[in-house]
Design a protein around this motif. Structure first.
Motif, mmCIF file in Angstrom:
data_model
loop_
_atom_site.group_PDB
_atom_site.id
_atom_site.type_symbol
_atom_site.label_atom_id
_atom_site.label_comp_id
_atom_site.label_asym_id
_atom_site.label_seq_id
_atom_site.Cartn_x
_atom_site.Cartn_y
_atom_site.Cartn_z
ATOM 1 N N ARG A 179 -9.564 6.469 8.372
ATOM 2 C CA ARG A 179 -9.484 7.671 7.542
ATOM 3 C C ARG A 179 -8.700 8.757 8.260
ATOM 4 O O ARG A 179 -7.843 9.423 7.664
ATOM 5 N N ALA A 180 -8.963 8.933 9.550
ATOM 6 C CA ALA A 180 -8.255 9.962 10.311
ATOM 7 C C ALA A 180 -6.772 9.621 10.455
ATOM 8 O O ALA A 180 -5.922 10.512 10.452
ATOM 9 N N ALA A 183 -5.187 10.852 7.451
ATOM 10 C CA ALA A 183 -5.438 12.260 7.116
ATOM 11 C C ALA A 183 -4.255 13.127 7.501
ATOM 12 O O ALA A 183 -3.401 12.746 8.312
ATOM 13 N N LYS A 184 -4.210 14.316 6.922
ATOM 14 C CA LYS A 184 -3.192 15.280 7.300
ATOM 15 C C LYS A 184 -3.445 15.734 8.733
ATOM 16 O O LYS A 184 -4.579 15.781 9.188
ATOM 17 N N SER A 186 -3.514 18.492 9.975
ATOM 18 C CA SER A 186 -4.340 19.700 10.076
ATOM 19 C C SER A 186 -5.836 19.416 9.879
ATOM 20 O O SER A 186 -6.669 20.305 10.079
ATOM 21 N N ASP A 187 -6.170 18.181 9.493
ATOM 22 C CA ASP A 187 -7.562 17.826 9.218
ATOM 23 C C ASP A 187 -8.289 17.499 10.527
ATOM 24 O O ASP A 187 -8.537 16.340 10.852
ATOM 25 N N SER A 189 -11.327 17.960 11.349
ATOM 26 C CA SER A 189 -12.670 17.394 11.176
ATOM 27 C C SER A 189 -12.644 15.870 11.123
ATOM 28 O O SER A 189 -13.581 15.215 11.603
ATOM 29 N N ALA A 190 -11.582 15.287 10.559
ATOM 30 C CA ALA A 190 -11.479 13.832 10.484
ATOM 31 C C ALA A 190 -11.386 13.231 11.885
ATOM 32 O O ALA A 190 -11.985 12.187 12.178
#
Length: 283
Positions: A179-180, A183-184, A186-187, A189-190
């Protein structure tokens, strides 16, 4: 019905329910001794080691979640999380101070507001773990979980149970890593979720190591890479947040915008490195 030899072997095969106390008790004892040491001679390193111990307990309780009351298990894991957070604040300031010195490249001394905040965090952590109630809470959590497991009618072979729970933690880690990776950038949290899942998997590999098959060693090797690269990212992210959440500290640095710009650049650099690792090792 099995023969006598089979029955005898089954009776002597370690079960997960009975092994819990053997695994958990030494960790709880270690936490209590660490807390005594902090009460006597407070130090950021001592608090950091206690934070690690609390995280190990939280991971162990997570592994036994399928065999325990969900509500009580969640409450106890929340206790360990809260204590870990209390233990880590002084260490967080030490990391912030190290990064600020790196940013300044050996320039001017840091303002006293920073070192005062670090000292306040150290004293607050020491106060929490000097409280005799902490020992009581830990022993009660151990007693409640151990008693509930011993009272269970069904028994689960320790090796089968351990393999299953470690596999579940590894599956969670792979899911979060993929998922990470998508992910963008900037995410943040991922990426933080990957780090947390990696820590949990590593603790379980260490706790159940003696009864696990050799196939898990590959995961442990990959986890060391995650720990190093994602730990550096977390240091920057957590330190930046610490400054943003404490406006007086940020202002005391003299050039807050310049400082935040430096942290942003470092955050993006470490995010690129973390994303590259995921693309390479966790496709």
């Amino acid at each position: 019905m099995g023969n006598g030899k089979m029955d005898k072997r089954e009776r002597h095969e370690p079960c997960a329910e009975g092994a819990f106390s053997d695994i958990a008790s030494p960790i709880v004892d270690e936490a209590i001794e660490q807390a005594k040491g902090i009460a006597t001679a407070p130090s950021a390193e001592g608090l950091h080691q206690l934070r690690i111990t609390m995280r190990r307990l939280r991971s162990l309780w997570w592994s036994y979640r399928p065999l325990l009351d969900v509500g009580e298990n969640t409450r106890q894991r929340e206790l360990f999380r809260s204590l870990a957070d209390s233990a880590g604040k002084a260490r967080d300031y030490d990391i912030l101070i190290a990064l600020l010195k790196l940013q300044q490249k050996g320039g001017d001394a840091l303002p006293p507001e920073i070192t005062d905040a670090r000292q306040a965090a150290l004293e607050a952590g020491s106060e929490v773990f000097s409280n005799p109630e902490m020992k009581t809470l830990l022993l009660e959590a151990l007693s409640q979980a151990s008693g509930a497991l011993v009272a269970r009618e069904n028994r689960h072979p320790l090796q089968v149970f351990s393999e299953g729970r470690v596999a579940a933690s590894e599956k969670q880690l792979r899911k979060r890593a993929r998922r990470a990776a998508k992910a963008k950038r900037s995410d943040v949290s991922a990426f933080h979720d990957v780090r947390k899942a990696g820590k949990k998997a590593r603790y379980l590999l260490e706790l159940f190591g003696p009864v696990l098959s050799a196939g898990h060693r590959k995961t442990l090797k990959r986890l060391k890479k995650i720990q190093k690269r994602f730990g550096a990212l977390n240091d920057v992210v957590a330190s930046e947040k610490l400054l943003r959440d404490n406006a007086p500290l940020l202002a005391a640095l003299g050039e807050p915008e310049r400082t935040l710009k430096w942290f942003k650049t470092e955050r993006e650099r470490h995010l690129r490195a973390a994303a590259a690792l995921l693309r390479k090792d966790w496709k």
